[in-house]
Design a protein around this motif. Structure first.
Motif, PDB file in Angstrom:
ATOM      1  N   ASN A   1      -2.148   6.385   3.145  1.00  0.00           N
ATOM      2  CA  ASN A   1      -2.799   5.509   4.129  1.00  0.00           C
ATOM      3  C   ASN A   1      -3.318   6.303   5.326  1.00  0.00           C
ATOM      4  OD1 ASN A   1      -2.062   3.414   2.449  1.00  0.00           O
ATOM      5  ND2 ASN A   1      -0.228   2.888   3.622  1.00  0.00           N
TER       6      ASN A   1
ATOM      7  N   ILE B   1      -5.513   0.837   0.426  1.00  0.00           N
ATOM      8  CA  ILE B   1      -4.243   0.962   1.137  1.00  0.00           C
ATOM      9  C   ILE B   1      -3.112   0.681   0.154  1.00  0.00           C
ATOM     10  CG2 ILE B   1      -2.768  -0.169   2.870  1.00  0.00           C
ATOM     11  CD1 ILE B   1      -4.732   1.743   4.084  1.00  0.00           C
TER      12      ILE B   1
ATOM     13  N   PHE C   1      -3.474  -4.072   7.857  1.00  0.00           N
ATOM     14  CA  PHE C   1      -4.333  -2.883   7.797  1.00  0.00           C
ATOM     15  C   PHE C   1      -5.785  -3.355   7.736  1.00  0.00           C
ATOM     16  CE2 PHE C   1      -0.575  -0.492   6.182  1.00  0.00           C
ATOM     17  CZ  PHE C   1      -0.636   0.591   7.030  1.00  0.00           C
TER      18      PHE C   1
ATOM     19  N   CYS D   1       3.091   6.450   0.213  1.00  0.00           N
ATOM     20  CA  CYS D   1       2.143   5.445   0.707  1.00  0.00           C
ATOM     21  C   CYS D   1       1.652   5.803   2.106  1.00  0.00           C
ATOM     22  CB  CYS D   1       2.804   4.065   0.727  1.00  0.00           C
ATOM     23  SG  CYS D   1       3.130   3.340  -0.898  1.00  0.00           S
TER      24      CYS D   1
ATOM     25  N   TYR E   1      -7.703  -2.406   4.544  1.00  0.00           N
ATOM     26  CA  TYR E   1      -6.865  -2.626   3.359  1.00  0.00           C
ATOM     27  C   TYR E   1      -7.643  -2.410   2.069  1.00  0.00           C
ATOM     28  CZ  TYR E   1      -3.883  -4.865  -0.099  1.00  0.00           C
ATOM     29  OH  TYR E   1      -3.124  -5.117  -1.225  1.00  0.00           O
TER      30      TYR E   1
ATOM     31  N   HIS F   1      -1.424  -1.509  -4.820  1.00  0.00           N
ATOM     32  CA  HIS F   1      -2.551  -2.089  -4.075  1.00  0.00           C
ATOM     33  C   HIS F   1      -2.931  -3.376  -4.785  1.00  0.00           C
ATOM     34  CE1 HIS F   1      -6.235  -2.322  -1.666  1.00  0.00           C
ATOM     35  NE2 HIS F   1      -6.843  -2.665  -2.791  1.00  0.00           N
TER      36      HIS F   1
END
Length: 344
Positions: free
Chosen positions: A210, A135, A128, A206, A131, A106
């Motif tokens: 997310n 994220i 995103f 990930c 974010y 990140h």
């Protein structure tokens, strides 16, 4: 006789039979009986030495072991077990959450970002929206993630056919990546089952993370594996899929979505992109793997439409949609209908 005829105390204690100096040793009752051994006893010792030692020939003949009873053992080659036929292992969904690795990053400041990713980092809120809520992306995932506005629009446009016969209840994201399209499918609430397949463990970690950020992790079934292997099992070896996957992935009720790697950013340099050069999976490989099920292909915006048109099932048409963002085309999606079996 003097000193030579004297017997020491050690000789008296010896259990061996007495020996007279100058006499021959008694013959041994063995198979060598009758062979005279010309020996003598040296003074003050009881060592027996041979004047003319016999030469021993080395027997080079192959010896065979004869067990008790006199029956020879026949010669047999060494045992070599036959190779075991390994059955295909059962493909199962991921249980729990994969741990985040050092590759699940990140970035906070642009100075942390590699040079080739800084362009995408500046667009992070388009990729995103949330974010800043931690994220996570791998460095490779930045290239292949679908921007969130496009992913949401595509998820709404993609027909789920919930009221058709048969119903389409399941969507499978074949190249799940870090979760861009998968999360959008779950947020659309159009599908009873959303399945995401990713072969890289860090990227899959990930995606799971997310999905938690967006609050939809409980609606997604994640599979750590290869999508082409999954499709081959689904069509030809369904018994090698976990029971829960077989129940969710009825072929007549499943739509496939493929957003494959395009082979880097070189596609932008071509006015018309040749889909046969797409790496690592070209158009023909993807279509063959997905058929006969209905599938949507997320392709470069400059893809050759003539190549796509050839994929249409007999008597059917292919719908192609250009998706734009900020006034510029970003990608095209080809909706390829299910290939119905020909009547004989």
């Amino acid at each position: 006789m003097g000193q030579e005829q004297s017997v020491t105390e050690r000789d008296k204690a010896s259990p061996s039979p007495s020996v007279v100096v100058g006499s021959t040793l008694p013959r041994s009752p063995t198979k060598h009986a009758g062979t005279a051994l010309n020996s003598r006893i040296q003074p003050h010792t009881n060592r027996v030495t041979k004047k003319h030692p016999q030469k021993i020939r080395k027997d080079t003949r192959e010896r065979k072991t004869i067990p008790f009873g006199g029956i020879p053992i026949p010669h047999r080659p060494p045992f070599e077990p036959e190779p075991k036929q390994t059955a295909m292992s059962i493909m199962k969904p991921v249980v729990g959450k994969l741990p985040l690795t050092d590759e699940c990053l990140h970035y906070v400041d642009v100075c942390e970002v590699p040079q080739n990713l800084q362009k995408y980092f500046h667009q992070r809120y388009s990729i995103f929206k949330f974010y800043d809520y931690d994220i996570r992306l791998t460095n490779d995932a930045w290239f292949g993630i679908t921007p969130e506005p496009l992913a949401l629009r595509l998820a709404n446009d993609l027909p789920s056919h919930l009221y058709s016969t048969p119903r389409r209840t399941t969507i499978v994201d074949l190249f799940g990546g870090a979760g861009g399209n998968t999360i959008a499918f779950a947020l659309s609430e159009k599908w009873e089952h959303v399945i995401s397949i990713e072969r890289d463990a860090s990227t899959l970690a990930c995606a799971q993370h997310n999905a938690e950020v967006y609050g939809v992790s409980g609606y997604i079934t994640f599979i750590h594996g290869d999508c082409l292997d999954f499709l081959d099992r689904l069509k030809h070896h369904p018994e090698t899929l976990d029971l829960s996957l077989r129940e969710k992935c009825d072929m007549s009720q499943t739509v496939l979505f493929a957003s494959p790697p395009w082979g880097g950013v070189d596609y932008k340099e071509q006015d018309v992109f040749d889909l046969s050069t797409m790496e690592p999976y070209n158009l023909e490989v993807l279509h063959k793997a997905c058929s006969p099920m209905e599938h949507a292909l997320y392709l470069p915006r400059t893809s050759d439409l003539r190549q796509i048109a050839k994929l249409a099932p007999k008597g059917e048409k292919i719908e192609v949609v250009q998706y734009c963002m900020d006034g510029a085309s970003k990608a095209m999606v080809a909706l390829i209908p299910e290939a119905m079996p020909e009547l004989t």
